[in-house]
Every structure is written in C-alpha cells, then in structure tokens.
Design a protein around this motif. Structure first.
Motif, short mmCIF file in Angstrom:
data_model
loop_
_atom_site.label_atom_id
_atom_site.label_comp_id
_atom_site.label_asym_id
_atom_site.label_seq_id
_atom_site.Cartn_x
_atom_site.Cartn_y
_atom_site.Cartn_z
N CYS A 149 0.85 -1.19 0.00
CA CYS A 149 0.00 0.00 0.00
C CYS A 149 0.88 1.24 0.00
O CYS A 149 2.11 1.15 0.12
N ASN A 150 0.25 2.41 -0.12
CA ASN A 150 1.02 3.65 -0.19
C ASN A 150 1.82 3.89 1.09
O ASN A 150 2.95 4.38 1.05
N TYR A 151 1.23 3.54 2.23
CA TYR A 151 1.96 3.71 3.49
C TYR A 151 3.27 2.94 3.48
O TYR A 151 4.32 3.47 3.88
N GLN A 152 3.26 1.70 3.02
CA GLN A 152 4.48 0.91 2.98
C GLN A 152 5.51 1.50 2.01
O GLN A 152 6.71 1.47 2.29
N LEU A 153 5.05 2.01 0.89
CA LEU A 153 5.97 2.61 -0.09
C LEU A 153 6.66 3.85 0.47
O LEU A 153 7.87 4.02 0.33
N VAL A 154 5.87 4.70 1.13
CA VAL A 154 6.44 5.90 1.74
C VAL A 154 7.38 5.53 2.88
O VAL A 154 8.46 6.11 3.03
N ALA A 155 6.98 4.57 3.67
CA ALA A 155 7.82 4.13 4.78
C ALA A 155 9.16 3.59 4.29
O ALA A 155 10.21 3.85 4.87
N GLU A 157 10.69 4.43 1.47
CA GLU A 157 11.49 5.56 0.98
C GLU A 157 12.12 6.32 2.15
O GLU A 157 13.31 6.69 2.09
N ASN A 158 11.36 6.55 3.19
CA ASN A 158 11.90 7.25 4.35
C ASN A 158 13.00 6.45 5.02
O ASN A 158 13.98 7.01 5.52
N ARG A 159 12.84 5.15 5.03
CA ARG A 159 13.86 4.30 5.65
C ARG A 159 15.16 4.35 4.87
O ARG A 159 16.25 4.39 5.45
N GLU A 160 15.06 4.37 3.54
CA GLU A 160 16.26 4.45 2.71
C GLU A 160 16.99 5.77 2.92
O GLU A 160 18.21 5.83 2.80
N ARG A 161 16.26 6.83 3.24
CA ARG A 161 16.88 8.14 3.48
C ARG A 161 17.21 8.34 4.95
O ARG A 161 17.56 9.45 5.37
N ASP A 162 17.06 7.29 5.75
CA ASP A 162 17.29 7.37 7.20
C ASP A 162 16.39 8.43 7.83
O ASP A 162 16.79 9.13 8.76
N GLU A 163 15.19 8.54 7.30
CA GLU A 163 14.22 9.49 7.84
C GLU A 163 13.02 8.75 8.41
O GLU A 163 11.87 9.17 8.27
#
Length: 389
Positions: A149-155, A157-163
């Motif tokens: 879902c969109n939540y997992q995709l955003v999560a 991306e944030n994890r890859e940026r250490d955010e």
C-alpha cells in the motif's frame, strides 16, 4: 478404494449432489484433501467456492466445534551469513495433543509478521517496508500476494533516506465483509503523527472483490489509534484501541467492513489505562475481548454478543504464578483461544515461545507447548478449503 472408473460407476447409483450435500461437506478438510484423488468430479467439487463455503459453514455451525489450531510465525529469520538449520517460517500445532507440523513456504529467507486474527481459515502476513503482504491458507498451502500500500511505499522511501519515523509502526488488519463475502486488507494509521499528510488518520483498503486494488477510504477514522496495538477481526468488523486522550482514556474503535464506517464501541471497564502495553485485544470464541494487566492479575473482559453494550469478566490470570513461568515480561500476556470450552490458552509475546493453559476451575497453569524459536507471532485458525480468486 478402487479405481477411478469403479468409483465413477458407484456414483451412478448415488447422485453426485446427494454425495456433495450429505457426505462430502461433512468431511473434515484433511480427509477432503486426501479424497481429491477419488475422482475428477470430487476434485472439481472441492475447488468450487460454493462447496468451500458450505463445508466451512457446516463445520463452523456444529454444536461442539473443535479447538482451533495455532499457527506460529517466526518473527526473525537467520541472516545469509549465519544460516540456522532449525529455522522455520511457520509451524502449526494441535495444542491438546502437542502435535505440530512444519509448514514449508516459498519465502523461507524472509521474515513476516502476522495479523492478530484469522478469517475463514486464512491468515495474513505482512512486512512494513520491503515486501508485499501474503494471504495464506496454512491447511491447503494456498497463498496469494498483495501489493504494497502507499503507506508501505512511503515508509520504505523514508527508511532508505534514514528518515524513519520516531513512533511505533502501525499494524494492518484482515477480515471479511459478511454481506458480500468480500475479503479486505486494511491499513489504518495516524498519518499526521507519522508526517505523511495533514489528516489525523488515513485508511487504505485492499478489496479482493471487483477492484483487486488499494484505495483510500474517505472519510477515515475520526479518532487516532494506538499504533502499538494490532487490530482484531470479529464477526465482520475490525477493531482498534483509540489513542489516549488528555484524560487518559482509551476506547475501542470498530470498522464495519461492509459499510466501511467507524464507530466507538460502548465504554468499557478498562477505560482508564496508564500504560498502553498493559492492554491487549483479542478474539476468543468469536467474541471481542480485551485483557488488562493490573498487578497482581490480568483480567480478560468479553463484549456480550447479545447487546454489544455489556462487558463481562471472562478470565483472570494470576500474575504471581505466571511470573515464575515467564521470568520477565513488559507487555500484557497475549490470550489466544479458549480450549475445552473453559480453559484459556495464552503466551508471552516477548520471550521464547511457550504456550500456557489456565484452568479456572482448578486454578492451575500448565505448559501446553514450547518452541526453540526465539520469537514467534501466534494466531488461531480453523482448517478450511477457502482461497481467494
């Protein structure tokens, strides 16, 4: 049993619809899986959605249903550099007999968490970042993936940026619209709190019906939820705990999977909770239950199914006794099922998996099963032939 030709000749004497309605649907799933080789017609029948539903309804409506099976899902997979030959992705067990069977999976090198409750013999596995969710029938080994879902995709991306967010991860739910028969995977989260948008909450629904796709539910829940608690499915609805208010109150939030609307369930005895890890929600015997730890006891309340307004005390766990069984635990012990009509099955979610039974009549506690795995998620289910097209 004879050859397939011989069996077909026998079936000429008994119409197949009679065999299906008066014999086949009464057989348990394990027997039906073996009997698929009896004839092509038997095999075809067991694959039809209508027969799967009839068989499920027949066994679910028996006056004395059997105890559920317990599925253990490993929460930690060994690394590629340090393989562990003892590792098992999933294991199912019959608690009363201590019989357990490893379930082979095609994702042995991946780690999934498991939704809190099963539905029609199906369980849902999920992962927060990298992987799609999976709906599994542990009895037949059928499985189907669900895109992220969109939540997992955003999560991710944030994890890859250490955010990554400095808050607990929300957990999804899985259940069934009882009016249409459509299964749904639901991810409800406090989106503003997670920095995703300005909405208080966001709800994403994967509908296994005509769309087979994720969509946003508008309006979403008007109440924030406790991200530390996984939702529970009961009788066509998913349930969450609401976040603590300024007065320290928490309530049960219900989502009807048919109307896709939210409402707060009647106020309960656990209204004022000082620690969100000291309460846990569960489904026991098809009823919504809430367990609250208040030393020296952990009390389990059941929502009466006659009026859905009255909470009744169902069990009380003596923590002075269980503290010797589980030397330490931070979270409330997790109830799993009611066995033999009146025995409680529960476990500690934080230590090596040990299932314990409590008999309120004798006030005794006994180990029902112990696992060598470091940590597992547990969910109860009844065997079925159900799959989702």
């Amino acid at each position: 049993m004879g050859t397939e030709t011989e069996t077909s000749m026998e079936e000429l004497l008994i119409p197949h619809d009679v065999i299906e309605h008066h014999i086949m649907k009464r057989l348990d799933v394990k027997t039906l899986l073996k009997f698929k080789s009896v004839s092509k017609q038997w095999r075809s029948t067991t694959r039809t959605p209508s027969f799967k539903e009839k068989q499920l309804i027949h066994h679910g409506s028996q006056s004395q249903p059997r105890d559920p099976l317990v599925l253990l899902v490993s929460l930690y997979a060994p690394s590629a550099h340090q393989p562990d030959p003892r590792f098992e992705a999933m294991r199912t067990l019959v608690v009363q007999s201590s019989l357990s069977v490893q379930i082979p999976t095609p994702w042995e090198d991946k780690t999934y968490d498991v939704c809190n409750t099963s539905c029609d013999g199906l369980i849902c596995l999920y992962e927060f970042f990298r992987l799609p969710s999976i709906v599994v029938n542990p009895t037949t080994r059928w499985h189907r993936t669900i895109p992220r879902c969109n939540y997992q995709l955003v999560a991710a991306e944030n994890r890859e940026r250490d955010e990554w967010f400095e808050v607990p991860y929300p957990s999804p739910g899985f259940g069934k619209d009882k009016s249409s028969g459509t299964y749904k995977h639901v991810w409800l989260y406090n989106s503003a709190e997670l920095g995703l948008n300005d909405q208080a909450t966001t709800c994403e629904v994967f509908d296994f019906g005509a769309t087979n796709a994720w969509r946003y539910l508008v309006p979403s829940s008007p109440h924030l939820i406790l991200h530390t608690q996984a939702p529970v499915y009961v009788d066509g609805s998913l349930h969450w705990f609401t976040a603590f208010s300024q007065e320290g109150e928490t309530m049960v939030l219900s989502m009807d999977l048919h109307t896709e609307t939210f409402q707060v369930v009647t106020k309960a005895p656990f209204l004022h909770v000082s620690d969100e890890f000291k309460i846990v929600m569960c489904n026991l015997k098809g009823r919504l239950c809430v367990s609250e730890e208040k030393w020296p006891n952990q009390v389990i309340w059941s929502l009466d199914d006659s009026d859905h307004k009255t909470w009744k005390k169902m069990f009380s766990i003596d923590l002075t006794i269980t503290s010797s069984l589980f030397p330490w635990h931070i979270k409330a012990l997790a109830p799993l099922a009611v066995l033999d009509k009146d025995k409680l099955l529960f476990y500690n979610r934080e230590s090596r998996v040990a299932l314990v039974t409590h008999d309120p009549k004798t006030k005794s506690y006994d180990f029902a099963y112990t696992s060598k795995l470091a940590a597992c998620g547990g969910v109860c289910y009844f065997p079925s032939l159900v799959s989702i097209l």
